[in-house]
Design a protein around this motif. Structure first.
Motif, PDB file in Angstrom:
ATOM      1  N   ALA A   1       0.851  -1.193   0.000  1.00 47.21           N
ATOM      2  CA  ALA A   1       0.000   0.000   0.000  1.00 47.21           C
ATOM      3  C   ALA A   1       0.885   1.240   0.000  1.00 47.21           C
ATOM      4  N   MET A   2       0.430   2.276  -0.676  1.00 50.11           N
ATOM      5  CA  MET A   2       1.161   3.543  -0.642  1.00 50.11           C
ATOM      6  C   MET A   2       0.730   4.286   0.622  1.00 50.11           C
ATOM      7  N   PRO A   3       1.671   4.835   1.372  1.00 46.57           N
ATOM      8  CA  PRO A   3       1.268   5.573   2.575  1.00 46.57           C
ATOM      9  C   PRO A   3       0.450   6.818   2.213  1.00 46.57           C
ATOM     10  N   ALA A   4      -0.394   7.248   3.133  1.00 48.39           N
ATOM     11  CA  ALA A   4      -1.197   8.445   2.891  1.00 48.39           C
ATOM     12  C   ALA A   4      -0.280   9.664   2.880  1.00 48.39           C
ATOM     13  N   LEU A   5      -0.644  10.640   2.071  1.00 52.38           N
ATOM     14  CA  LEU A   5       0.180  11.843   1.937  1.00 52.38           C
ATOM     15  C   LEU A   5       0.389  12.528   3.289  1.00 52.38           C
ATOM     16  N   ASN A   6      -0.689  12.631   4.066  1.00 54.51           N
ATOM     17  CA  ASN A   6      -0.546  13.357   5.339  1.00 54.51           C
ATOM     18  C   ASN A   6       0.397  12.651   6.315  1.00 54.51           C
ATOM     19  N   GLU A   7       0.466  11.320   6.222  1.00 53.95           N
ATOM     20  CA  GLU A   7       1.401  10.595   7.108  1.00 53.95           C
ATOM     21  C   GLU A   7       2.839  11.010   6.824  1.00 53.95           C
ATOM     22  N   LEU A   8       3.143  11.206   5.546  1.00 51.63           N
ATOM     23  CA  LEU A   8       4.498  11.618   5.184  1.00 51.63           C
ATOM     24  C   LEU A   8       4.704  13.106   5.461  1.00 51.63           C
ATOM     25  N   GLU A   9       3.695  13.896   5.161  1.00 52.39           N
ATOM     26  CA  GLU A   9       3.836  15.347   5.375  1.00 52.39           C
ATOM     27  C   GLU A   9       4.059  15.682   6.845  1.00 52.39           C
ATOM     28  N   GLU A  10       3.526  14.840   7.711  1.00 54.82           N
ATOM     29  CA  GLU A  10       3.730  15.074   9.144  1.00 54.82           C
ATOM     30  C   GLU A  10       5.204  15.008   9.539  1.00 54.82           C
ATOM     31  N   LEU A  11       6.011  14.383   8.692  1.00 57.77           N
ATOM     32  CA  LEU A  11       7.442  14.256   9.000  1.00 57.77           C
ATOM     33  C   LEU A  11       8.236  15.493   8.561  1.00 57.77           C
TER      34      LEU A  11
END
Lengths: 162, 429
Positions: free
Chosen positions: B169-179
């Motif tokens: 699965a591709m991670p959700a954009l917001n999960e990455l943006e939180e980093l």
């Protein structure tokens, strides 16, 4: 960030035989303990441990050990007053182990109020999933000891708030 | 507070899996032996008969520190054999995952293990009392690497989201943006750490090594590239086994990798920097210039600077990849098995990691070969030990041991893909 007052952490590498006992116990406890208790499972590398337990009140760790006695023996160790490695520098090229995590946290002032280890003597650390029978049989005792620690912590909090 | 001693050894940290022996006779270094333990051999046997799609999950278990490297070499091998190209978002996400592993692995090594050697402490714990900011920031940097691995890989150890053909699965954009915010801090602090590392005192040692690393046309190598050296080698990964070979030595169960003419070579940050200096990211290039790293770096002790530089590079790359990220579908493409030989090499934090799988038409693995970086560096590590021991004969055994350990740590030897160490035995007869 809110930190739980009581934290249970199962440690170990599930791909190395009995080293997985801490994490397996944690998974089971996450299912059975009431939802107010935070249960984590992790490899046990120092930096992640310190980050998990700093600011917590009481922390109960579950981990496989060597040198406690016979395989399957379970023992309580108060990590803030007892030293689990008598050899000084831990022999490892990479990871910092549990004792180093405790020492590091002490040096940085990032220790919880209480830090208790429930240690289970391992029979094997060979590659592969699955626990030895002796360690598997020790799990009820582990759960009982963790429950006792949590109950004690609860009664301390109740008496403090009374 | 009363102190009681209970001898307990914790796992992942099993003793006796490797040792270091330096034999000094009449003030001459007679013998140097580094014995290492090699779980990859066990895994090669375990892989036989397994389906090719299982290789990433099985090999990820070889090492708790660099599971991504094992997964990446495995998936690239399978995809190359099937002549499948994964979509760009998948390719980018794999590089991001690799950035996470580089940051976490390098931060652990630099700040917890190698820094005490340079600053004169027995270990990171005693160093932490005097250098708490260094340790705290090091731990914070490591954590951001672990977070990237958790978000992209699905969990902290042995990522489960990687599969042949892409990701589950591709991670959700917001999960990455939180980093992002934390990664901006990480860039600044990694930059600062390059300056800090460059200010350390380095033993005088320059060695005209043969360096080997991947070399890619447009990016500092992690997942892709040809295998190159500073001695003119420039080959496809397919030719690895024609140009490199493994040798047994009596004292060790490990195999020693050498070039086909028996020359030892070095892989890892020092090799990557020397062969890819022109491909550093903008801030890493600026930092390299600022601290006076020229076109070449031949002092193995300066590998600590290069690890800091690579952390900066990985933080910059992670920020860029997250900024450009869109969770495009599909998360994977189908890869059909065929009777083939699958090969790939990627850049693990500590160097080149080569995988080869022989696969039948049902997709079952009939043979697997895994060459981890530490076994490639083993001959050079022993050579360096000899050089360092010869230069430190006038010191006490404790001081000599200190310097020898520091020299071994230049290579960040891996717990499970190689050394658990160090037991220095010096006999001065």
């Amino acid at each position: 960030m809110n930190r739980p007052d009581v934290l249970v952490i199962g440690l170990g590498n599930p791909s190395r035989g009995d080293d997985g006992v801490g994490r397996k116990a944690a998974l089971e406890l996450r299912r059975t303990l009431n939802s107010g208790t935070t249960v984590l499972d992790m490899l046990g590398e120092a930096s992640e441990l310190i980050d998990a337990w700093k600011n917590a009140g009481k922390v109960v760790l579950i981990d496989a050990c060597q040198g406690l006695g016979k395989p399957g023996d379970v023992r309580r160790v108060d990590l803030l007053s007892e030293d689990i490695n008598g050899n000084g520098r831990e022999i490892s090229s990479h990871g910092l182990g549990l004792q180093e995590a405790v020492n590091m946290a002490l040096a940085l002032g990032d220790v919880p109020r209480e830090l208790i280890l429930v240690g289970i003597e391992a029979a094997t650390f060979e590659h592969g999933d699955g626990l030895s029978n002796k360690v598997k049989s020790a799990l009820p005792k582990v759960f009982e000891m963790v429950a006792k620690e949590l109950a004690e912590s609860k009664s301390v909090r109740e008496s403090e708030s009374a | 507070m009363s102190t009681r001693t209970i001898k307990v050894d914790y796992l992942a940290r099993v003793e006796g899996e490797g040792s270091l022996l330096v034999e000094v006779n009449n003030n001459r270094v007679e013998d140097v032996r580094l014995s290492i333990f090699e779980p990859p051999r066990y895994f090669e046997a375990l892989l036989r008969g397994r389906h090719f799609s299982e290789a990433p999950d099985i090999t990820a278990r070889i090492c708790g520190i660099c599971p991504v490297a094992y997964q990446m070499s495995a998936v690239h091998a399978m995809e190359r054999a099937a002549e499948v190209e994964v979509p760009k978002p998948v390719r980018d996400l794999r590089r991001l995952l690799y950035c996470g592993e580089w940051i976490a692995s390098h931060a652990l090594h630099v700040f917890m293990l190698h820094a005490p050697d340079f600053l004169g402490y027995d270990d990171a714990v005693s160093m932490a009392r005097d250098h708490s900011d260094l340790v705290r920031n090091g731990l914070r940097l490591k954590k951001i690497g672990n977070q990237i691995m958790s978000v992209v890989g699905g969990r902290d150890i042995h990522p489960i989201n990687v599969r042949v053909g892409g990701f589950y699965a591709m991670p959700a954009l917001n999960e990455l943006e939180e980093l992002t915010e934390e990664l901006k801090w990480a860039c600044d602090w990694a930059h600062e750490s390059v300056r800090w590392a460059a200010s350390l005192t380095f033993p005088a040692l320059e060695v005209p090594y043969t360096f080997v690393s991947l070399r890619h046309d447009t990016e500092y190598p992690m997942n892709f590239g040809r295998i190159a050296s500073n001695t003119g080698l420039d080959i496809s990964v397919d030719a690895y086994e024609a140009d490199f070979r493994e040798m047994h030595k009596e004292h060790s169960t490990a195999l020693y990798s050498v070039l086909k003419d028996a020359d030892p070579y070095l892989t890892g940050p020092l090799a990557r920097f020397n062969l890819n200096r022109d491909l550093l990211t903008p801030r890493a290039a600026e930092a390299a210039k600022e601290v006076g790293l020229g076109d070449r770096c031949l002092n193995p002790f300066k590998s600590i600077i290069l690890r800091c530089l690579e952390m900066l590079l990985a933080c910059e790359e992670a920020l860029r990849l997250i900024k450009d990220y869109t969770p495009a579908e599909p998360a994977w493409v189908d890869v059909d098995p065929k009777d083939s030989v699958a090969m790939a090499a990627t850049e693990a934090p500590r160097g080149l990691l080569y995988h080869r799988y022989n696969i039948d038409k049902e997709g079952l693995i009939s043979e697997a070969k895994i060459v981890p970086p530490t076994s490639q560096n083993q001959t050079i590590m022993e050579d360096d030990l000899r050089r360092v021991a010869e230069k430190t004969l006038h010191l006490t055994e404790d001081e000599m041991q200190w310097r020898c350990e520091q020299a071994i740590r230049n290579y960040d030897p891996c717990i499970s893909c190689a050394a658990h160490f160090l037991d220095l035995k010096v006999s001065r007869t």
